[in-house]
Scaffold this motif. Structure first.
Motif, PDB file in Angstrom:
ATOM      1  N   THR A   1      36.323  13.887  31.423  1.00 13.75           N
ATOM      2  CA  THR A   1      35.404  13.821  32.556  1.00 13.75           C
ATOM      3  C   THR A   1      36.063  14.264  33.857  1.00 13.75           C
ATOM      4  N   ALA A   2      37.360  14.607  33.815  1.00 19.55           N
ATOM      5  CA  ALA A   2      38.045  15.096  35.020  1.00 19.55           C
ATOM      6  C   ALA A   2      39.181  16.014  34.595  1.00 19.55           C
ATOM      7  N   GLY A   3      39.578  16.893  35.510  1.00 26.61           N
ATOM      8  CA  GLY A   3      40.617  17.868  35.194  1.00 26.61           C
ATOM      9  C   GLY A   3      41.937  17.229  34.838  1.00 26.61           C
ATOM     10  N   MET A   4      42.197  16.047  35.407  1.00 26.84           N
ATOM     11  CA  MET A   4      43.503  15.426  35.182  1.00 26.84           C
ATOM     12  C   MET A   4      43.621  14.714  33.843  1.00 26.84           C
ATOM     13  N   GLN A   5      42.487  14.478  33.184  1.00 26.75           N
ATOM     14  CA  GLN A   5      42.517  13.645  31.986  1.00 26.75           C
ATOM     15  C   GLN A   5      43.524  14.098  30.917  1.00 26.75           C
TER      16      GLN A   5
ATOM     17  N   GLU B   1      32.806  22.396  35.352  1.00 27.82           N
ATOM     18  CA  GLU B   1      34.221  22.741  35.259  1.00 27.82           C
ATOM     19  C   GLU B   1      34.914  22.276  36.526  1.00 27.82           C
ATOM     20  N   MET B   2      36.162  21.865  36.356  1.00 24.58           N
ATOM     21  CA  MET B   2      36.899  21.380  37.511  1.00 24.58           C
ATOM     22  C   MET B   2      38.162  22.208  37.716  1.00 24.58           C
ATOM     23  N   MET B   3      38.267  22.798  38.892  1.00 22.18           N
ATOM     24  CA  MET B   3      39.472  23.549  39.226  1.00 22.18           C
ATOM     25  C   MET B   3      40.489  22.540  39.763  1.00 22.18           C
TER      26      MET B   3
ATOM     27  N   TRP C   1      40.296   6.340  47.362  1.00 20.46           N
ATOM     28  CA  TRP C   1      41.321   5.927  46.394  1.00 20.46           C
ATOM     29  C   TRP C   1      40.803   6.382  45.044  1.00 20.46           C
ATOM     30  N   TRP C   2      41.635   7.100  44.291  1.00 23.21           N
ATOM     31  CA  TRP C   2      41.090   7.677  43.054  1.00 23.21           C
ATOM     32  C   TRP C   2      41.851   7.226  41.817  1.00 23.21           C
ATOM     33  N   SER C   3      41.111   6.843  40.779  1.00 22.33           N
ATOM     34  CA  SER C   3      41.705   6.619  39.462  1.00 22.33           C
ATOM     35  C   SER C   3      40.653   6.967  38.427  1.00 22.33           C
TER      36      SER C   3
ATOM     37  N   TRP D   1      36.547  19.327  47.661  1.00 23.71           N
ATOM     38  CA  TRP D   1      37.891  19.277  47.062  1.00 23.71           C
ATOM     39  C   TRP D   1      38.473  17.899  47.301  1.00 23.71           C
ATOM     40  N   ASN D   2      39.137  17.397  46.280  1.00 23.00           N
ATOM     41  CA  ASN D   2      39.746  16.079  46.380  1.00 23.00           C
ATOM     42  C   ASN D   2      41.233  16.194  46.055  1.00 23.00           C
ATOM     43  N   ASN D   3      42.092  15.867  47.017  1.00 22.89           N
ATOM     44  CA  ASN D   3      43.533  15.897  46.763  1.00 22.89           C
ATOM     45  C   ASN D   3      44.026  14.461  46.639  1.00 22.89           C
ATOM     46  N   VAL D   4      44.438  14.099  45.416  1.00 20.68           N
ATOM     47  CA  VAL D   4      44.871  12.727  45.169  1.00 20.68           C
ATOM     48  C   VAL D   4      46.397  12.690  45.135  1.00 20.68           C
ATOM     49  N   PHE D   5      46.951  11.712  45.833  1.00 19.69           N
ATOM     50  CA  PHE D   5      48.404  11.561  45.853  1.00 19.69           C
ATOM     51  C   PHE D   5      48.754  10.378  44.954  1.00 19.69           C
TER      52      PHE D   5
ATOM     53  N   VAL E   1      50.837  15.002  42.658  1.00 17.66           N
ATOM     54  CA  VAL E   1      49.598  15.441  43.298  1.00 17.66           C
ATOM     55  C   VAL E   1      48.620  15.834  42.201  1.00 17.66           C
ATOM     56  N   ASP E   2      47.370  15.402  42.354  1.00 15.79           N
ATOM     57  CA  ASP E   2      46.294  15.773  41.418  1.00 15.79           C
ATOM     58  C   ASP E   2      45.117  16.210  42.262  1.00 15.79           C
ATOM     59  N   THR E   3      44.809  17.500  42.249  1.00 19.27           N
ATOM     60  CA  THR E   3      43.637  17.899  43.032  1.00 19.27           C
ATOM     61  C   THR E   3      42.521  18.350  42.107  1.00 19.27           C
ATOM     62  N   GLY E   4      41.307  18.214  42.579  1.00 21.05           N
ATOM     63  CA  GLY E   4      40.159  18.635  41.781  1.00 21.05           C
ATOM     64  C   GLY E   4      39.053  19.170  42.667  1.00 21.05           C
ATOM     65  N   ALA E   5      38.535  20.321  42.286  1.00 17.27           N
ATOM     66  CA  ALA E   5      37.427  20.930  43.028  1.00 17.27           C
ATOM     67  C   ALA E   5      36.385  21.353  42.005  1.00 17.27           C
TER      68      ALA E   5
HETATM   69  N1  SER Z   1      41.139  13.465  39.689  1.00 19.24           N
HETATM   70  C1  SER Z   1      40.495  13.758  40.935  1.00 19.24           C
HETATM   71  C2  SER Z   1      39.011  13.966  40.758  1.00 19.24           C
HETATM   72  O1  SER Z   1      38.538  14.094  39.644  1.00 19.24           O
HETATM   73  C3  SER Z   1      41.099  14.981  41.542  1.00 19.24           C
HETATM   74  O2  SER Z   1      41.274  15.952  40.582  1.00 19.24           O
HETATM   75  O3  SER Z   1      38.312  13.971  41.735  1.00 19.24           O
END
Ligand code: SER
Length: 613
Positions: free
Chosen positions: A39-43, A85-87, A166-168, A211-215, A234-238
């Motif tokens: 459900t997210a690019g970082m998964q 899609e998540m960049m 705050w993102w998780s 765009w979301n830049n998570v630290f 760093v985890d960013t998602g757009a």
């Molecule tokens: N994980 C964050 C999000 O999905 C940034 O990539 O928004």
């Protein structure tokens, strides 16, 4: 700039800055049975964010396929889709805030290397601090410097709480403060905004998050922060579709080039266009707005189905396969509403394959398998659909208030109606489905068990858990309170209840003021404090109408109706509505009522989301 150029530009920008380009992983997570889909690019990168060494180094970027099916009933509006899609770009203990924020700004605004966005369209939010981490002055300072350097006028940076910044990914795993970048799609806010004005512009969707830049510095276990990670990541998602919308000056992503061929194919499938070959469905009786929604639902669901099948999912009654089945069967229903030819999904799938063939090799390679799988599922459903619809009508006539678990089960097991579809169809005519009883029936027939999916997708209309029943009664109080504050033109346009909130759509043109919202809350809370009894009577329809009770699905009711009233007597009752229930016995059971959000759904229809605390 078309979507293909946007993809290339994003990846080559980060590649040039030392990032390895990762291919998207499958939509079905390989080693994580706790979720059905990415459900997210970082998964797919969670193990590396937690400290494992990535074979391709410490700088990564990707465009990741994602599926979210939680808000299925919102698909068709301007902003919801089940596939997207998540960049993203990642630093695994490499660069941190300064580089990340500067690169995002550069990619967005540079005319040579990036997208050439006017910087005066940008706004950002930063974390305001709480017990887990301090106020993110560092990110704000970096932004301030950038805005000053580029002569961007006015207030641009807003501090917000953890809820926003705050993102998780859930209750477990890496997390941290984030800075979110917003784009002013209205073009009205070039000179900066006060905090209040920014919140209002966000609410009105005049500024949208791009765009979301998570630290990511922390780790969560069971919802609690348990300590720092080995690295500062760093985890960013757009959101890719969102980017396409913004960069093409559109107000919704269905108008971007991604959907061009898919929509053209849907239009070409209208039965009346080719009467000699078409097996005519009943002609569409939808309003223009309903037809647009139906078209978007068909486009969305077929697009998601194509992507799921390309990743090896096949229609079934369990887990991912069940979601695919639900999407395809819902697409068939809306294709019929739209008046498309039978078998249309096969051709629409072909257009989806064309759209993604250059990007995903497995989509191109499996073109025929994908189309045949979709066509088979449509055929299979059609074998029972018309009989199922007759059965549905028979059930509705038999009991005008609700659909029993047994009947919903027969619709599922004999006619292939996913229970969510029965619930949706019942909802359209104001009926409830006894979902708990349905689940019981399912349990009794273990050979049809759909284990995982059943658990992961609980909730929605027809859920008769205690909390849903409370929200149902609160909905009646809200409805009446709105009529008192805004006027009797307020009438219900839709209602959806989950275990977390109620959602109520109603006829009203203007945005509600803070004062109006407060008054509505006050009225509802007062009725709760008064501990009013909730009563039910069964009356012949003419008599029930004479009581002045609210009712909105008149022609669907039988000779007798049940009427719920809140108050001691029917004459003095605060609220009276024709309704199938169930409700709580007394308003004192509800707790404190709070409006969370009030927004427009369409012209003349507003939506409130509210919670009981
Ligand atoms: N994980 C964050 C999000 O999905 C940034 O990539 O928004």
């Amino acid at each position: 700039m078309n979507s293909k150029e946007i993809r290339q530009k994003y990846l080559s920008f980060f590649e040039k800055r030392g990032h390895a380009v990762l291919p998207s992983t499958s939509l079905v997570p390989e080693n994580d049975p706790s979720v059905l889909f990415n459900t997210a690019g970082m998964q797919p990168l969670v193990p590396y964010l937690l400290g494992e060494k990535h074979p391709l180094g410490t700088r990564l970027c990707s465009i990741q396929k994602c599926v979210r099916t939680i808000d299925l009933d919102d698909v068709g509006d301007n902003t919801h889709a089940t596939f997207f899609e998540m960049m993203g770009n990642w630093s695994l203990g490499d660069y941190f805030k300064k580089e990340s924020i500067n690169w995002s700004f550069e990619l967005l605004t540079s005319k040579e290397e990036g997208f050439g966005i006017d910087p005066s369209r940008l706004y950002v939010t930063c974390f305001e601090g709480d017990k887990n981490a301090p106020k993110d002055e560092e990110s704000a300072g970096i932004w301030r410097e950038i805005f000053d350097k580029h002569g961007v006028k006015g207030n641009r940076i807003f501090f917000l709480p953890a809820e926003n910044n705050w993102w998780s990914a859930g209750d477990n795993g890496p997390c941290g403060a984030d800075t979110e970048i917003f784009y002013d799609i209205s073009g009205l806010h070039t000179d900066g905004l006060s905090h209040e004005e920014y919140l209002e512009a966000d609410e009105k969707q005049e500024v949208v998050e791009i765009w979301n830049n998570v630290f990511m510095e922390f780790e969560k276990k069971d919802g609690e922060i348990i300590g720092k990670l080995a690295n500062k990541n760093v985890d960013t998602g757009a959101g890719f579709e969102r980017f396409c919308l913004v960069l093409n000056g559109k107000s919704n992503f269905y108008d971007t080039d991604i959907f061009e061929e898919i929509f053209a194919k849907i239009d070409a499938q209208h039965a009346e266009l080719n009467p000699s070959t078409a097996q005519l469905q009943s002609p569409s009786t939808l309003s223009e707005k309903e037809a647009l929604r139906a078209k978007r639902i068909v486009a969305d669901h077929v697009r998601t189905s194509v992507m799921l099948i390309s990743d090896g999912v096949t229609p079934s009654n369990t887990d991912q396969g069940y979601i695919l089945r639900r999407l395809l069967r819902r697409a068939v229903r809306f294709a019929d509403n739209l008046g498309l030819k039978k078998g249309s999904l096969f051709w629409i799938a072909d257009a989806v394959v064309n759209t993604y063939a250059d990007i995903y090799e497995n989509v191109a390679r499996q073109r025929e398998t994908i189309k045949i799988t979709i066509d088979n599922e449509e055929q299979k459903f059609r074998n029972t659909l018309s009989h199922g619809l007759k059965e549905f009508d028979r059930i509705v006539k038999k009991d005008s208030k609700s659909i029993s678990g047994k009947d919903a089960f027969v619709l599922f097991s004999t006619y292939g109606f996913p229970v969510e579809m029965t619930i949706e169809m019942a909802g359209e005519i104001g009926l409830q489905v006894d979902k708990d009883a349905f689940e019981e029936e399912m349990k009794k027939h273990q050979d049809l068990s759909r284990s995982g999916a059943g658990q992961k997708f609980k909730g929605g209309m027809g859920d008769t858990s205690d909390i849903s029943i409370k929200y149902h009664t609160a909905t009646h109080l809200l409805h009446q309170a709105l009529r008192e504050v805004l006027g009797t033109h307020v009438s219900q346009k839709g209602s959806n209840i989950t275990a977390e909130r109620l959602r109520f759509d109603f006829a009203h043109t203007a945005k509600m003021t803070d004062d109006e919202k407060e008054r509505v809350e006050e009225i509802v809370n007062k009725r709760i404090e008064e501990a009013l009894p909730v009563n039910v009577v069964e009356l012949p329809i003419e008599e029930a109408e004479k009581t002045g009770a609210l009712h909105f699905f008149g022609e669907k009711y039988g000779d007798k109706v049940t009427l719920y009233y809140i108050g001691n007597t029917i004459e003095e009752a605060f609220s009276k509505e024709f309704c199938g229930g169930p409700h709580v016995k007394n308003t004192s059971e509800l707790g404190h009522f709070k409006i969370q959000k009030e927004e427009a759904v369409s012209a003349g229809v507003r939506r409130i989301k509210a919670v009981l605390e």
